[in-house]
Write a protein that holds these residues in place. Structure first.
Motif, PDB file in Angstrom:
ATOM      1  N   MET A 150       0.819  -1.214   0.000  1.00 30.10           N
ATOM      2  CA  MET A 150       0.000   0.000   0.000  1.00 30.10           C
ATOM      3  C   MET A 150       0.853   1.265   0.000  1.00 30.10           C
ATOM      4  O   MET A 150       0.519   2.260  -0.652  1.00 30.10           O
ATOM      5  CB  MET A 150      -0.936  -0.009   1.220  1.00 30.10           C
ATOM      6  CG  MET A 150      -2.038  -1.050   1.176  1.00 30.10           C
ATOM      7  SD  MET A 150      -3.069  -0.923  -0.314  1.00 30.10           S
ATOM      8  CE  MET A 150      -3.751   0.713  -0.129  1.00 30.10           C
ATOM      9  N   CYS A 151       1.976   1.244   0.714  1.00 33.63           N
ATOM     10  CA  CYS A 151       2.864   2.420   0.699  1.00 33.63           C
ATOM     11  C   CYS A 151       3.401   2.664  -0.708  1.00 33.63           C
ATOM     12  O   CYS A 151       3.431   3.806  -1.186  1.00 33.63           O
ATOM     13  CB  CYS A 151       4.027   2.204   1.669  1.00 33.63           C
ATOM     14  SG  CYS A 151       3.552   2.187   3.404  1.00 33.63           S
ATOM     15  N   GLY A 152       3.832   1.590  -1.365  1.00 36.24           N
ATOM     16  CA  GLY A 152       4.318   1.722  -2.734  1.00 36.24           C
ATOM     17  C   GLY A 152       3.210   2.132  -3.679  1.00 36.24           C
ATOM     18  O   GLY A 152       3.430   2.940  -4.600  1.00 36.24           O
ATOM     19  N   LEU A 153       2.027   1.593  -3.482  1.00 36.76           N
ATOM     20  CA  LEU A 153       0.884   1.914  -4.330  1.00 36.76           C
ATOM     21  C   LEU A 153       0.569   3.406  -4.268  1.00 36.76           C
ATOM     22  O   LEU A 153       0.372   4.061  -5.296  1.00 36.76           O
ATOM     23  CB  LEU A 153      -0.336   1.107  -3.885  1.00 36.76           C
ATOM     24  CG  LEU A 153      -1.534   1.108  -4.825  1.00 36.76           C
ATOM     25  CD1 LEU A 153      -1.290   0.187  -5.997  1.00 36.76           C
ATOM     26  CD2 LEU A 153      -2.802   0.685  -4.088  1.00 36.76           C
ATOM     27  N   VAL A 154       0.539   3.964  -3.050  1.00 42.08           N
ATOM     28  CA  VAL A 154       0.267   5.390  -2.878  1.00 42.08           C
ATOM     29  C   VAL A 154       1.368   6.231  -3.513  1.00 42.08           C
ATOM     30  O   VAL A 154       1.094   7.228  -4.204  1.00 42.08           O
ATOM     31  CB  VAL A 154       0.125   5.739  -1.381  1.00 42.08           C
ATOM     32  CG1 VAL A 154       0.050   7.256  -1.179  1.00 42.08           C
ATOM     33  CG2 VAL A 154      -1.117   5.083  -0.791  1.00 42.08           C
ATOM     34  N   ILE A 206       8.756  14.451   6.831  1.00 41.30           N
ATOM     35  CA  ILE A 206       9.402  14.704   8.125  1.00 41.30           C
ATOM     36  C   ILE A 206       8.363  14.874   9.225  1.00 41.30           C
ATOM     37  O   ILE A 206       8.473  14.275  10.308  1.00 41.30           O
ATOM     38  CB  ILE A 206      10.303  15.951   8.048  1.00 41.30           C
ATOM     39  CG1 ILE A 206      11.486  15.701   7.113  1.00 41.30           C
ATOM     40  CG2 ILE A 206      10.823  16.325   9.435  1.00 41.30           C
ATOM     41  CD1 ILE A 206      12.351  16.925   6.880  1.00 41.30           C
ATOM     42  N   VAL A 207       7.344  15.686   8.958  1.00 44.23           N
ATOM     43  CA  VAL A 207       6.307  15.929   9.977  1.00 44.23           C
ATOM     44  C   VAL A 207       5.622  14.628  10.363  1.00 44.23           C
ATOM     45  O   VAL A 207       5.470  14.290  11.546  1.00 44.23           O
ATOM     46  CB  VAL A 207       5.282  16.957   9.464  1.00 44.23           C
ATOM     47  CG1 VAL A 207       4.089  17.030  10.416  1.00 44.23           C
ATOM     48  CG2 VAL A 207       5.920  18.323   9.320  1.00 44.23           C
ATOM     49  N   ALA A 208       5.186  13.857   9.357  1.00 43.05           N
ATOM     50  CA  ALA A 208       4.466  12.614   9.630  1.00 43.05           C
ATOM     51  C   ALA A 208       5.372  11.576  10.295  1.00 43.05           C
ATOM     52  O   ALA A 208       4.948  10.864  11.220  1.00 43.05           O
ATOM     53  CB  ALA A 208       3.889  12.058   8.330  1.00 43.05           C
ATOM     54  N   THR A 209       6.624  11.505   9.851  1.00 39.82           N
ATOM     55  CA  THR A 209       7.556  10.524  10.409  1.00 39.82           C
ATOM     56  C   THR A 209       7.924  10.864  11.846  1.00 39.82           C
ATOM     57  O   THR A 209       7.922   9.989  12.729  1.00 39.82           O
ATOM     58  CB  THR A 209       8.835  10.457   9.555  1.00 39.82           C
ATOM     59  OG1 THR A 209       8.496  10.029   8.232  1.00 39.82           O
ATOM     60  CG2 THR A 209       9.838   9.481  10.145  1.00 39.82           C
ATOM     61  N   GLN A 210       8.236  12.124  12.098  1.00 38.95           N
ATOM     62  CA  GLN A 210       8.610  12.524  13.456  1.00 38.95           C
ATOM     63  C   GLN A 210       7.435  12.415  14.420  1.00 38.95           C
ATOM     64  O   GLN A 210       7.617  12.109  15.598  1.00 38.95           O
ATOM     65  CB  GLN A 210       9.171  13.950  13.444  1.00 38.95           C
ATOM     66  CG  GLN A 210      10.475  14.100  12.675  1.00 38.95           C
ATOM     67  CD  GLN A 210      11.584  13.233  13.230  1.00 38.95           C
ATOM     68  OE1 GLN A 210      11.769  13.115  14.438  1.00 38.95           O
ATOM     69  NE2 GLN A 210      12.349  12.618  12.333  1.00 38.95           N
ATOM     70  N   THR A 211       6.231  12.660  13.919  1.00 38.06           N
ATOM     71  CA  THR A 211       5.041  12.464  14.746  1.00 38.06           C
ATOM     72  C   THR A 211       4.881  10.995  15.109  1.00 38.06           C
ATOM     73  O   THR A 211       4.571  10.646  16.261  1.00 38.06           O
ATOM     74  CB  THR A 211       3.780  12.961  14.013  1.00 38.06           C
ATOM     75  OG1 THR A 211       3.930  14.348  13.696  1.00 38.06           O
ATOM     76  CG2 THR A 211       2.539  12.779  14.879  1.00 38.06           C
ATOM     77  N   SER A 212       5.099  10.114  14.142  1.00 42.25           N
ATOM     78  CA  SER A 212       5.014   8.666  14.387  1.00 42.25           C
ATOM     79  C   SER A 212       6.075   8.229  15.393  1.00 42.25           C
ATOM     80  O   SER A 212       5.811   7.409  16.273  1.00 42.25           O
ATOM     81  CB  SER A 212       5.195   7.897  13.075  1.00 42.25           C
ATOM     82  OG  SER A 212       4.220   8.276  12.125  1.00 42.25           O
ATOM     83  N   LEU A 228       3.085  11.533  -1.438  1.00 45.75           N
ATOM     84  CA  LEU A 228       4.375  10.842  -1.469  1.00 45.75           C
ATOM     85  C   LEU A 228       5.053  10.918  -0.106  1.00 45.75           C
ATOM     86  O   LEU A 228       5.602   9.921   0.389  1.00 45.75           O
ATOM     87  CB  LEU A 228       5.279  11.458  -2.537  1.00 45.75           C
ATOM     88  CG  LEU A 228       6.700  10.881  -2.638  1.00 45.75           C
ATOM     89  CD1 LEU A 228       6.659   9.391  -2.931  1.00 45.75           C
ATOM     90  CD2 LEU A 228       7.500  11.610  -3.717  1.00 45.75           C
ATOM     91  N   GLY A 229       5.005  12.089   0.526  1.00 50.63           N
ATOM     92  CA  GLY A 229       5.570  12.236   1.858  1.00 50.63           C
ATOM     93  C   GLY A 229       4.897  11.331   2.876  1.00 50.63           C
ATOM     94  O   GLY A 229       5.549  10.721   3.726  1.00 50.63           O
ATOM     95  N   LEU A 230       3.570  11.212   2.785  1.00 52.13           N
ATOM     96  CA  LEU A 230       2.829  10.339   3.701  1.00 52.13           C
ATOM     97  C   LEU A 230       3.157   8.869   3.454  1.00 52.13           C
ATOM     98  O   LEU A 230       3.185   8.068   4.393  1.00 52.13           O
ATOM     99  CB  LEU A 230       1.322  10.578   3.539  1.00 52.13           C
ATOM    100  CG  LEU A 230       0.800  11.936   4.028  1.00 52.13           C
ATOM    101  CD1 LEU A 230      -0.680  12.086   3.693  1.00 52.13           C
ATOM    102  CD2 LEU A 230       1.019  12.101   5.532  1.00 52.13           C
ATOM    103  N   ALA A 231       3.401   8.515   2.190  1.00 54.76           N
ATOM    104  CA  ALA A 231       3.768   7.132   1.869  1.00 54.76           C
ATOM    105  C   ALA A 231       5.104   6.765   2.511  1.00 54.76           C
ATOM    106  O   ALA A 231       5.287   5.644   3.007  1.00 54.76           O
ATOM    107  CB  ALA A 231       3.830   6.937   0.359  1.00 54.76           C
ATOM    108  N   GLY A 246       4.504   6.298   6.107  1.00 50.55           N
ATOM    109  CA  GLY A 246       3.786   5.044   6.280  1.00 50.55           C
ATOM    110  C   GLY A 246       4.719   3.852   6.274  1.00 50.55           C
ATOM    111  O   GLY A 246       4.496   2.874   7.000  1.00 50.55           O
ATOM    112  N   GLY A 247       5.773   3.917   5.455  1.00 53.11           N
ATOM    113  CA  GLY A 247       6.741   2.829   5.423  1.00 53.11           C
ATOM    114  C   GLY A 247       7.408   2.625   6.776  1.00 53.11           C
ATOM    115  O   GLY A 247       7.580   1.489   7.243  1.00 53.11           O
ATOM    116  N   TRP A 248       7.783   3.718   7.425  1.00 53.68           N
ATOM    117  CA  TRP A 248       8.393   3.615   8.752  1.00 53.68           C
ATOM    118  C   TRP A 248       7.434   3.002   9.764  1.00 53.68           C
ATOM    119  O   TRP A 248       7.828   2.161  10.582  1.00 53.68           O
ATOM    120  CB  TRP A 248       8.836   4.997   9.234  1.00 53.68           C
ATOM    121  CG  TRP A 248       9.996   5.580   8.515  1.00 53.68           C
ATOM    122  CD1 TRP A 248      10.033   6.733   7.775  1.00 53.68           C
ATOM    123  CD2 TRP A 248      11.334   5.049   8.458  1.00 53.68           C
ATOM    124  NE1 TRP A 248      11.281   6.947   7.256  1.00 53.68           N
ATOM    125  CE2 TRP A 248      12.107   5.931   7.660  1.00 53.68           C
ATOM    126  CE3 TRP A 248      11.948   3.916   8.991  1.00 53.68           C
ATOM    127  CZ2 TRP A 248      13.459   5.710   7.403  1.00 53.68           C
ATOM    128  CZ3 TRP A 248      13.288   3.702   8.724  1.00 53.68           C
ATOM    129  CH2 TRP A 248      14.027   4.591   7.947  1.00 53.68           C
TER     130      TRP A 248
END
Length: 343
Positions: A1-5, A44-50, A194-197, A200-202
């Motif tokens: 799904m990450c690759g698909l997005v 960065i925002v989504a990854t650091q939040t995670s 793309l940034g969210l994908a 999502g991978g992390w």
């Protein structure tokens, strides 16, 4: 799904790293570069939040090291950039093109995949080792391989957090509030997806790390995974597919779905022998450079960037330099022949 997005987003917004660099270098149009900046800021925002909520630990990734091999990162980025210019897109872009029926991308991806395996642990691995470890910067601990950890060692945790957040705000503002970019909402949406994908991978691999006892946490990257995909298809069952191979297949599928819906699927092949020769040479440069730098425009530029790894700016600088060199070679040697990237 990450690759698909990721694949669907790149196809929908016509995101192309080489096209962005080419537009900036030859046309003075920085819209594409700023779109990638927006994608990075979102990642960065989504990854650091995670990370803040404990969904993954970057110390379990390949970017957590106790030494920074900056010459290898820089040289690898330069070689990758030259190859990217010769082909007209990066390893991620090849997969996006493949999804729309580009047989040139299929041929180039296979060459790059075989070469990447050879460079990593095959016949060309001894050559790669000659360029590794020439000069390294020793780090006291793996967390110093990331900007917050390194800054915290010198100025404390709280000031380093403030500085990183301020730099992120600057990046986001420069990328998001550009007049030319604001007139392209489709490009902005694609960049954000793309940034969210990447984030999502992390999260996915972070959760799987404990539940499935995977080797490491990781996100999108497309140099070595190309070689792993070929090995998987030839010698292993798909039920044992890891994240990198699955995400690569997802990119092709996502690009195909968007291309099909927009009636953009078109079978394309090489125009002549010189175009084929140029793609082969570019694939070899990208494979060697990508393995040496431990990532590509996505693996280092986005995934490593989203966790604020110190290797990211070095590799990205090398890619920009290499792309400029590659463009200069093409302009000065018309017999290699290539039209401008279609971004």
């Amino acid at each position: 799904m990450c690759g698909l997005v990721a694949g669907a987003a790149a196809r929908y917004g016509h995101l192309c790293s080489m096209g962005a660099i080419e537009d900036a270098e030859l046309g003075g149009n920085w819209r594409g570069v700023k779109a990638w900046g927006l994608a990075l800021a979102t990642a960065i925002v989504a990854t650091q939040t995670s990370y803040y909520f404990g969904l993954f630990d970057p110390l379990k990734s390949i970017y957590a090291t106790t030494s920074l091999d900056w010459p290898a990162a820089l040289l690898g980025g330069i070689l990758f950039g030259v190859g990217m210019a010769l082909i007209g897109t990066c390893s991620f872009g090849m997969l996006v093109r493949l999804g729309s029926g580009d047989l040139r991308a299929f041929f180039t991806a296979v060459i790059a995949g075989v070469a990447a395996v050879s460079v990593n642990n095959g016949a060309l691995s001894s050559l790669r080792l000659q360029f590794e470890g020439l000069s390294t910067i020793a780090l006291d601990s793996p967390d110093q391989a990331f900007a917050p950890g390194l800054l915290a060692a010198f100025i404390g945790t709280q000031p380093s957090t403030i500085i990183c957040r301020l730099l992120l705000c600057v990046l986001f503002l420069c990328a998001a509030f550009d007049e030319k970019l604001l007139r392209r909402p489709r490009l902005m949406i694609s960049a954000a997806l793309l940034g969210l994908a990447v984030a999502g991978g992390w999260v996915v691999t972070g959760l799987a790390y404990e539940a499935l006892e995977t080797a490491r946490v990781e996100s999108l990257s497309f140099v070595m995974p190309g070689g792993r995909t070929l090995l998987q298809l030839m010698s292993e069952s798909l039920r044992d597919t890891g994240f990198s191979v699955a995400s690569l297949i997802g990119v092709v599928c996502g690009s195909f779905l968007v291309a099909k819906l927009r009636q953009e699927v078109l079978w394309e092949a090489f125009d002549d022998v010189r175009e084929m020769r140029r793609h082969m040479l570019g694939a070899l440069f990208m494979a060697f450079g990508g393995v040496l730098a431990k990532g590509c425009t996505i693996g280092q530029g986005m995934s490593a960037g989203s966790v604020l790894a110190l290797s990211m700016p070095i590799v990205v600088l090398g890619i920009f330099i290499g792309a400029k060199i590659g463009l200069a070679i093409l302009i000065g040697r018309p017999f290699l022949g290539r039209e401008r990237s279609q971004s």
